[in-house]
Design a protein around this motif. Structure first.
Motif, PDB file in Angstrom:
ATOM      1  N   UNK A 173     -30.076-139.188  -8.209  1.00 53.17           N
ATOM      2  CA  UNK A 173     -29.486-138.621  -9.418  1.00 53.17           C
ATOM      3  C   UNK A 173     -28.123-139.284  -9.589  1.00 53.17           C
ATOM      4  N   UNK A 174     -27.915-139.929 -10.728  1.00 51.31           N
ATOM      5  CA  UNK A 174     -26.691-140.692 -10.965  1.00 51.31           C
ATOM      6  C   UNK A 174     -25.969-140.123 -12.169  1.00 51.31           C
ATOM      7  N   UNK A 175     -24.687-139.852 -11.992  1.00 52.77           N
ATOM      8  CA  UNK A 175     -23.870-139.274 -13.048  1.00 52.77           C
ATOM      9  C   UNK A 175     -22.646-140.156 -13.267  1.00 52.77           C
ATOM     10  N   UNK A 176     -22.494-140.671 -14.478  1.00 51.56           N
ATOM     11  CA  UNK A 176     -21.281-141.395 -14.847  1.00 51.56           C
ATOM     12  C   UNK A 176     -20.207-140.364 -15.173  1.00 51.56           C
ATOM     13  N   UNK A 177     -19.260-140.189 -14.254  1.00 52.15           N
ATOM     14  CA  UNK A 177     -18.290-139.107 -14.400  1.00 52.15           C
ATOM     15  C   UNK A 177     -17.070-139.488 -15.224  1.00 52.15           C
ATOM     16  N   UNK A 178     -16.646-140.747 -15.133  1.00 52.63           N
ATOM     17  CA  UNK A 178     -15.387-141.111 -15.793  1.00 52.63           C
ATOM     18  C   UNK A 178     -15.344-142.620 -16.029  1.00 52.63           C
ATOM     19  N   UNK A 179     -14.668-143.035 -17.087  1.00 55.27           N
ATOM     20  CA  UNK A 179     -14.460-144.462 -17.345  1.00 55.27           C
ATOM     21  C   UNK A 179     -12.968-144.732 -17.485  1.00 55.27           C
ATOM     22  N   UNK A 180     -12.588-145.947 -17.134  1.00 61.53           N
ATOM     23  CA  UNK A 180     -11.183-146.368 -17.143  1.00 61.53           C
ATOM     24  C   UNK A 180     -11.102-147.707 -17.878  1.00 61.53           C
ATOM     25  N   UNK A 181     -10.335-147.771 -18.947  1.00 56.30           N
ATOM     26  CA  UNK A 181     -10.202-148.997 -19.725  1.00 56.30           C
ATOM     27  C   UNK A 181      -8.810-149.580 -19.509  1.00 56.30           C
TER      28      UNK A 181
ATOM     29  N   UNK B 292      -6.554-153.594 -19.478  1.00 56.79           N
ATOM     30  CA  UNK B 292      -6.571-154.875 -20.176  1.00 56.79           C
ATOM     31  C   UNK B 292      -7.540-155.838 -19.495  1.00 56.79           C
ATOM     32  N   UNK B 293      -8.627-156.154 -20.192  1.00 60.29           N
ATOM     33  CA  UNK B 293      -9.590-157.114 -19.683  1.00 60.29           C
ATOM     34  C   UNK B 293     -10.594-156.553 -18.705  1.00 60.29           C
ATOM     35  N   UNK B 294     -10.459-155.287 -18.315  1.00 62.77           N
ATOM     36  CA  UNK B 294     -11.357-154.698 -17.324  1.00 62.77           C
ATOM     37  C   UNK B 294     -11.756-153.282 -17.738  1.00 62.77           C
ATOM     38  N   UNK B 295     -12.951-152.884 -17.307  1.00 63.65           N
ATOM     39  CA  UNK B 295     -13.421-151.514 -17.479  1.00 63.65           C
ATOM     40  C   UNK B 295     -13.890-151.009 -16.121  1.00 63.65           C
ATOM     41  N   UNK B 296     -13.380-149.855 -15.720  1.00 66.53           N
ATOM     42  CA  UNK B 296     -13.819-149.238 -14.481  1.00 66.53           C
ATOM     43  C   UNK B 296     -14.724-148.052 -14.774  1.00 66.53           C
ATOM     44  N   UNK B 297     -15.756-147.900 -13.958  1.00 68.59           N
ATOM     45  CA  UNK B 297     -16.694-146.785 -14.111  1.00 68.59           C
ATOM     46  C   UNK B 297     -16.846-146.090 -12.773  1.00 68.59           C
ATOM     47  N   UNK B 298     -16.746-144.775 -12.802  1.00 67.15           N
ATOM     48  CA  UNK B 298     -16.862-143.968 -11.589  1.00 67.15           C
ATOM     49  C   UNK B 298     -18.132-143.141 -11.678  1.00 67.15           C
ATOM     50  N   UNK B 299     -18.998-143.283 -10.679  1.00 68.39           N
ATOM     51  CA  UNK B 299     -20.280-142.603 -10.666  1.00 68.39           C
ATOM     52  C   UNK B 299     -20.373-141.674  -9.451  1.00 68.39           C
ATOM     53  N   UNK B 300     -21.175-140.636  -9.594  1.00 63.68           N
ATOM     54  CA  UNK B 300     -21.557-139.783  -8.472  1.00 63.68           C
ATOM     55  C   UNK B 300     -23.050-139.948  -8.277  1.00 63.68           C
TER      56      UNK B 300
ATOM     57  N   UNK C 276     -19.494-144.044  -6.411  1.00 66.69           N
ATOM     58  CA  UNK C 276     -19.671-145.484  -6.624  1.00 66.69           C
ATOM     59  C   UNK C 276     -18.676-145.930  -7.689  1.00 66.69           C
ATOM     60  N   UNK C 277     -17.912-146.967  -7.384  1.00 68.03           N
ATOM     61  CA  UNK C 277     -16.940-147.535  -8.328  1.00 68.03           C
ATOM     62  C   UNK C 277     -17.454-148.889  -8.796  1.00 68.03           C
ATOM     63  N   UNK C 278     -17.521-149.085 -10.101  1.00 62.20           N
ATOM     64  CA  UNK C 278     -17.938-150.355 -10.662  1.00 62.20           C
ATOM     65  C   UNK C 278     -16.833-150.874 -11.581  1.00 62.20           C
ATOM     66  N   UNK C 279     -16.446-152.123 -11.380  1.00 65.28           N
ATOM     67  CA  UNK C 279     -15.441-152.755 -12.257  1.00 65.28           C
ATOM     68  C   UNK C 279     -16.115-153.938 -12.941  1.00 65.28           C
TER      69      UNK C 279
END
Length: 272
Positions: free
Chosen positions: A206-214, A216-224, A265-268
């Protein structure tokens, strides 16, 4: 992140580990790489491992450092200082030493954990994402060979340029964003959005995208991510890459999940 049946990556990881371990006793690990793509290598668990880039000096390094001798000085490599780190970081995973004259680094893991170590290594032309797996082998050398970077030679308008300008700045931006995501203290200029949206991945999780971070030039995504299967699950950072190739970094708090366990899980990825 596309739908696919769950295939535990442990067998493939063990196979890669066995092949690299067998060859490391006789020669350096020469690994083909390119900017933004995660590459795997083996480092000695009790000795220092040398890392160099073929035909280019290392200008910057980012990772969860335990200690480093790479304090800035008047001597720099390719005009860019090697990284600096506090004397001791108790939560760190790796000891870093820099050879400024040669533009090389030496790394040695800390502790007895079997968790792979993420390390970002930059030259003036590219940033390489290393996934380092420990092995009880002698000291070795990892050579990063980038055939695409050589095509930039002779073109001064392209050298050192990336989505954020120089590769050194690219690494620092990723570092700042990841630290902000992990500590919940992003920089003031980073736009944060709470999402809490389920993402279809595999039937076993079960994957939940909890938060996004924008930034300059990058987007961060935090998942549980939660293991909803009845078996222990072994995760790999490469499984969170994307077909379009825009992911430049992945970090997972816990690679081994028992049934019912969760991990962050952190994805950049590259963004506008």
């Amino acid at each position: 992140m596309n739908n696919k049946p769950w295939i535990p990556p442990l067998l493939a990881a063990q196979l890669a580990l066995a092949v690299l371990s067998a060859s490391s006793a006789h020669a350096s690990q020469v690994i083909d790489a390119r900017d933004g793509v995660t590459i795997e290598a083996v480092i000695a668990s009790r000795e220092s491992t040398r890392i160099r880039i073929d035909n280019a000096p290392i200008t910057d390094v980012f990772g969860n450092l335990y200690s480093s001798n790479c304090a800035p000085s008047a001597s720099t490599v390719a005009g860019a200082p090697m990284p600096n780190a506090p004397a001791i970081n108790p939560a760190g995973e790796i000891v870093l030493e820099c050879d400024r004259d040669k533009g090389e680094i030496y790394v040695r893991p800390v502790g007895n954990s079997n968790k792979p170590i993420n390390l970002f290594v930059a030259s003036a032309n590219a940033t390489y994402t290393l996934l380092l797996r420990r092995s009880d082998t002698p000291s070795d050398t990892i050579v990063i060979r980038d055939k695409t970077a050589r095509r930039l030679d002779g073109d001064p308008t392209k050298a050192g340029q990336g989505p954020l300008g120089t590769s050194a700045n690219h690494v620092r931006a990723m570092k700042a964003l990841l630290v902000g995501m992990a500590t919940e203290r992003p920089a003031p200029e980073v736009r944060v959005e709470d999402i809490n949206r389920p993402i279809q991945l595999w039937s076993e999780v079960r994957l939940l995208l909890t938060r996004s971070y924008a930034a300059r030039g990058l987007v961060g995504e935090k998942y549980l991510l939660t293991n909803v299967s009845g078996q222990t699950m072994v995760l790999s950072e490469q499984e969170f890459d994307r077909p379009e190739g825009q992911v430049v970094g992945v970090a997972i708090d816990n690679l081994n999940l028992r049934p019912g366990d969760s991990t962050v899980v952190y994805v950049i990825r590259i963004g506008s």
